[in-house]
Design a protein around this motif. Structure first.
Motif, PDB file in Angstrom:
ATOM      1  N   LYS A  12       6.133  -1.691   5.427  1.00 46.84           N
ATOM      2  CA  LYS A  12       7.305  -2.356   4.864  1.00 46.84           C
ATOM      3  C   LYS A  12       7.380  -3.768   5.410  1.00 46.84           C
ATOM      4  CE  LYS A  12       9.936   1.831   4.142  1.00 46.84           C
ATOM      5  NZ  LYS A  12      11.148   2.581   4.444  1.00 46.84           N
ATOM      6  N   ILE A  13       7.615  -4.725   4.521  1.00 43.60           N
ATOM      7  CA  ILE A  13       7.701  -6.126   4.908  1.00 43.60           C
ATOM      8  C   ILE A  13       9.084  -6.642   4.558  1.00 43.60           C
ATOM      9  CG2 ILE A  13       6.790  -8.446   4.521  1.00 43.60           C
ATOM     10  CD1 ILE A  13       4.117  -7.134   3.853  1.00 43.60           C
ATOM     11  N   LYS A  21       0.834  -1.211   0.000  1.00 43.56           N
ATOM     12  CA  LYS A  21       0.000   0.000   0.000  1.00 43.56           C
ATOM     13  C   LYS A  21       0.866   1.257   0.000  1.00 43.56           C
ATOM     14  CE  LYS A  21      -3.886  -2.225   2.207  1.00 43.56           C
ATOM     15  NZ  LYS A  21      -4.861  -2.210   3.302  1.00 43.56           N
ATOM     16  N   GLN A  22       1.822   1.266  -0.923  1.00 43.25           N
ATOM     17  CA  GLN A  22       2.783   2.358  -1.008  1.00 43.25           C
ATOM     18  C   GLN A  22       2.079   3.690  -1.247  1.00 43.25           C
ATOM     19  OE1 GLN A  22       5.798   1.636  -3.909  1.00 43.25           O
ATOM     20  NE2 GLN A  22       7.178   3.143  -3.077  1.00 43.25           N
ATOM     21  N   HIS A  23       2.591   4.744  -0.634  1.00 42.09           N
ATOM     22  CA  HIS A  23       2.096   6.115  -0.755  1.00 42.09           C
ATOM     23  C   HIS A  23       0.686   6.287  -0.202  1.00 42.09           C
ATOM     24  CE1 HIS A  23       5.670   6.728  -3.121  1.00 42.09           C
ATOM     25  NE2 HIS A  23       5.255   5.904  -4.062  1.00 42.09           N
TER      26      HIS A  23
END
Length: 53
Positions: free
Chosen positions: A12-13, A4-6
């Motif tokens: 972060k995984i 689900k960037q931005h």
């Protein structure tokens, strides 16, 4: 990997790659191969690949 960037839900995984030996009945091995092992399998984590020596 970033999920689900931005977005406010960005996460972060951290993943790892390692070799393992799975000793189990064939039915369990097949389940592990097709379903994966660990968390977030639906996202592609827990992937197994057979290594032939």
């Amino acid at each position: 990997m970033v999920v689900k960037q931005h977005t406010p839900q960005q996460n972060k995984i951290i993943g790892y790659t390692y070799n393992l030996t799975l000793t189990a009945p064939p039915e369990v091995q097949q389940l592990a191969y097709y379903a994966g092992l660990g968390e977030d399998n639906s996202m592609g984590f827990g992937f197994l690949e057979e290594l032939k020596s």
